[in-house]
Design an enzyme around this catalytic site. Structure first.
Site, PDB file in Angstrom:
ATOM      1  N   GLU A   1      -3.667   0.452 -10.064  1.00 24.57           N
ATOM      2  CA  GLU A   1      -3.547   1.715  -9.337  1.00 24.57           C
ATOM      3  C   GLU A   1      -3.856   2.909 -10.223  1.00 24.57           C
ATOM      4  OE1 GLU A   1      -1.384  -1.369  -7.071  1.00 24.57           O
ATOM      5  OE2 GLU A   1      -1.419  -0.779  -9.195  1.00 24.57           O
TER       6      GLU A   1
ATOM      7  N   HIS B   1       8.835  -2.594  -1.692  1.00 24.98           N
ATOM      8  CA  HIS B   1       7.807  -2.515  -0.657  1.00 24.98           C
ATOM      9  C   HIS B   1       8.315  -1.845   0.617  1.00 24.98           C
ATOM     10  CE1 HIS B   1       6.502  -5.873  -3.221  1.00 24.98           C
ATOM     11  NE2 HIS B   1       5.266  -5.630  -2.809  1.00 24.98           N
TER      12      HIS B   1
END
Length: 342
Positions: A69, A138
């Site tokens: 990322e 998540h």
């Protein structure tokens, strides 16, 4: 359904379809727009956020990236500063933890730190929210985290109509925009959405200005302010109370956090005198406190009663009963409305 959605005629769309439609239009109009992220090309996004884009635009403009990322968010920042308009998808907002330097110290600050000599016209899309038992890394929303940090615009659609209009506006904006979509609202097959997010959506492009909240349900007795998934839970709670002859609740969908439409909230509370703020983010230092403070600072006498519903300050549990217990549902919202009405 809001007045804007009622004006939309013809076909309905899921939130994911509406987002893709806006992205595809902007990519056709401007060759500098491209999409990059993990599993956004061949897979079409794990939340259907890029379905069909690869077939139309090819791999030069719809790019799968390595699982780094930091690298690809940084690449998007550089591309934006060079004159392109990247859309970079962070698969889960929780993953901001591994690339926050690129988001906050680069994407958000570079226009300011360059004295305005560069702009960063990029969109950072990211999936937020729980309600499907994916545990602590998540399942967060982190609305307040991004809204707290200057230099980024932050939008949170709750319906297909809003998702399309906000996406058009985000891609065209010359500042970085964080576009936070709730995975439960996308309308994907393996994660059924509530009825509310699927709305009439015009085929032609349109924009929804940032900083304009939407009244999703009018009411006289209590103001409910919320966003994302909890717009639909709040409407469900308000409708159930109305069916019982209980308090008449007005539901305001903030739609954008930065800029924040304080005026619509203040005007509603001036009429009702009672405020419930609902958020899927953590309770402390978050959106609920900001909304209450905004009303209180404007006119403390207008606020007769207030309730805040948010996730307690704990990591999101994996256990389904525990996750259900910490995430406000329609019943909890209805109880809060009753409490302030009394």
């Amino acid at each position: 359904m809001s007045s804007q959605e009622q004006q939309a005629t013809g076909r309905t769309a899921t939130m994911s379809d509406a987002m893709v439609e806006a992205v595809a239009h902007e990519m056709r109009e401007d060759e500098e727009v491209f999409y990059m992220g993990e599993d956004v090309a061949d897979y079409g996004g794990i939340f259907d956020s890029t379905t069909g884009l690869l077939d139309e635009f090819g791999r030069d403009r719809v790019m799968d990236v390595p699982i780094s990322e930091t690298a690809y968010i940084g690449a998007a920042v550089g591309a934006a500063q060079a004159g392109m308009r990247p859309i970079a998808e962070l698969m889960f907002v929780d993953f901001a933890g591994v690339c926050f330097d690129q988001i906050y110290n680069q994407m958000a600050k570079n226009t300011y730190m360059s004295g305005g000599s560069v702009s960063v016209p990029m969109v950072l899309t990211t999936a937020v929210g729980g309600d499907y038992n994916d545990a602590a890394q998540h399942s967060q929303t982190l609305y307040g985290t991004f809204a707290h940090l200057p230099g980024m615009k932050v939008v949170v659609p709750s319906t297909a109509y809003d998702a399309k209009g906000l996406m058009h506006n985000a891609i065209r904006d010359d500042d970085p925009v964080v576009y936070m979509f709730h995975k439960r609202l996308m309308g994907i097959g393996w994660m059924p959405a509530p009825d509310g997010p699927k709305t009439p959506v015009p085929e032609e492009p349109y924009t929804i200005p940032f900083g304009e909240a939407d009244v999703k349900r009018e009411g006289d007795d209590v103001t409910v302010v919320t966003l994302g998934l909890h717009v639909h839970r709040a409407v469900e709670a308000a409708e159930s109370l109305a069916d019982e002859g209980g308090p008449d609740a007005e539901v305001i969908d903030l739609r954008t956090l930065t800029p924040l439409d304080r005026e619509t909230v203040i005007e509603s509370v001036a009429d009702t005198g009672r405020l419930v703020v609902v958020d899927e983010d953590y309770r402390s230092f978050g959106v609920t406190g900001e909304i209450v403070a905004s009303v209180a600072e404007h006119d403390p006498s207008a606020l007769e009663a207030v309730e805040r519903l948010a996730v307690p300050d704990v990591p999101i549990p994996y256990s389904r009963p525990l996750e259900d217990a910490i995430n406000p549902d329609a019943a909890a919202i209805a109880e809060a409305i009753r409490t302030v009405a009394e």
